[in-house]
Structure formats: C-alpha cells, structure tokens
Design a protein around this motif. Structure first.
Motif, PDB file in Angstrom:
ATOM      1  N   PHE A 136      -4.210   9.327   0.571  1.00 53.04           N
ATOM      2  CA  PHE A 136      -3.335   8.267   1.224  1.00 53.04           C
ATOM      3  C   PHE A 136      -1.940   8.340   1.354  1.00 53.04           C
ATOM      4  CE2 PHE A 136      -7.435   7.080  -1.220  1.00 53.04           C
ATOM      5  CZ  PHE A 136      -7.920   6.582  -0.424  1.00 53.04           C
ATOM      6  N   PRO A 169      -7.205   1.698  -2.016  1.00 48.73           N
ATOM      7  CA  PRO A 169      -7.858   3.008  -1.885  1.00 48.73           C
ATOM      8  C   PRO A 169      -8.393   3.370  -3.212  1.00 48.73           C
ATOM      9  CG  PRO A 169      -5.500   2.705  -2.266  1.00 48.73           C
ATOM     10  CD  PRO A 169      -5.910   1.330  -1.917  1.00 48.73           C
ATOM     11  N   ARG A 208     -12.226   3.447   0.551  1.00 50.31           N
ATOM     12  CA  ARG A 208     -11.654   2.397   0.216  1.00 50.31           C
ATOM     13  C   ARG A 208     -12.841   1.599  -0.494  1.00 50.31           C
ATOM     14  NH1 ARG A 208      -6.549   2.252   1.880  1.00 50.31           N
ATOM     15  NH2 ARG A 208      -5.739   3.856   3.474  1.00 50.31           N
ATOM     16  N   THR A 266       0.851  -1.290  -0.030  1.00 46.53           N
ATOM     17  CA  THR A 266      -0.051   0.075   0.055  1.00 46.53           C
ATOM     18  C   THR A 266       0.815   1.184  -0.115  1.00 46.53           C
ATOM     19  OG1 THR A 266      -0.199  -0.006   2.551  1.00 46.53           O
ATOM     20  CG2 THR A 266      -2.270  -1.276   1.034  1.00 46.53           C
ATOM     21  N   TRP A 293      -8.528  -4.402   0.920  1.00 46.10           N
ATOM     22  CA  TRP A 293      -9.188  -3.163   0.797  1.00 46.10           C
ATOM     23  C   TRP A 293      -8.037  -2.316  -0.026  1.00 46.10           C
ATOM     24  CZ3 TRP A 293     -13.580  -1.221   2.580  1.00 46.10           C
ATOM     25  CH2 TRP A 293     -14.395  -2.046   3.556  1.00 46.10           C
TER      26      TRP A 293
END
Length: 155
Positions: free
Chosen positions: A153, A142, A112, A13, A140
């Motif tokens: 983010f 973004p 999300r 992420t 999950w």
C-alpha cells in the motif's frame, strides 16, 4: 467515508493509522482496525474546533480460519462498559470509549476489506453528563496480516 454529527470526513489512507489487521491465533482469526480521517475541509467545527476523528476497534475473536470467511461477520457492543472493557476508542478531543456500536464486514477483495460501522461515541467524557455523537462509517481498508503488507500500500 464517515458521517459524524452531520459532517462528512474522508478516510486518511496515506498513513499507517488506517488499516484492518488480521491475526492468526492458533487456527482461528482475530481482527481489529484503525480508521483515521482527514480534517474536515468545509471549515465545519465541533464546539469551536476543527476535528479529525479516529476510531480504534481492538481484536475481535472469530471461529473462522480463512480470511474470506470474515465476510458477513457482525459484531456489536451494547454499552459503554463493554466498549471501555475492550478499550475500543473514538478520538475527537481525546480518546473516549464508545457508548455502543455495530460492525459488519461487507466484502473482501484485492487485499482490502469493506466495513460498515455505526454507533454512538463519547465526545467529551469529562463532564458528569458526558456528550455523545452519532457516527456512521462505510469504507474500504487495507488488510494487514504482517509487517511486509505495508509495502503493498506504499506505506
């Protein structure tokens, strides 16, 4: 998290290579996504090499006009020809098409989206009898609808 050939991979992420993109196409929404995963920290290897897979699913057209309407949407590709035509790819040693997959949007909250994607990816398509591997993703991502969304983010 992704399970690929009985190896667990954590979603990366910290990069713009992992996101769920939503586009407004004249009143109906399209979505696509990219998932990149961190190298496996347990030193497991595939064919003697450490891997960090990525999955790219190109735009999927819907008849929805609101983001919330995407929850519960299901999309599938039944064969390698369909995936190749769509240019959906799974990267292990090179960008290869998927043999088949099923995708479901499970939930959307706080900018999300939770997706579940299961399928069979081509690992090595250079041989006449190409090699495949099973994958299952539940994660999950973004939601990105414009360039300014990246800042939410920290990317």
């Amino acid at each position: 998290m992704m399970n690929f050939e009985n190896m667990e991979f954590e979603l990366n992420t910290s990069t713009r290579s992992t996101a769920f993109f939503i586009f407004d196409n004249e009143g109906s929404l399209e979505y696509s996504f990219d998932c990149s995963f961190k190298p496996n920290e347990l030193s497991k290897e595939l064919y003697g090499q450490k891997i960090a897979p990525t999955l790219r699913i190109n735009p999927i057209v819907t008849n929805e006009c609101k983001v919330e309407g995407l929850v519960g949407k299901h999309f599938s590709v039944d064969n390698i020809e369909q995936a190749d035509e769509r240019e959906d790819t799974f990267y292990v040693f090179g960008h290869e098409p998927l043999e088949k997959y099923e995708l479901t949007i499970l939930d959307i909250e706080n900018d999300r989206v939770q997706i579940e994607c299961k399928g069979v990816a081509v690992i090595d398509g250079y041989e006449e009898d190409y090699k495949t591997g099973n994958f299952e993703i539940n994660c999950w991502l973004p939601i990105i609808t414009s360039v300014s969304d990246w800042a939410k983010f920290g990317l």
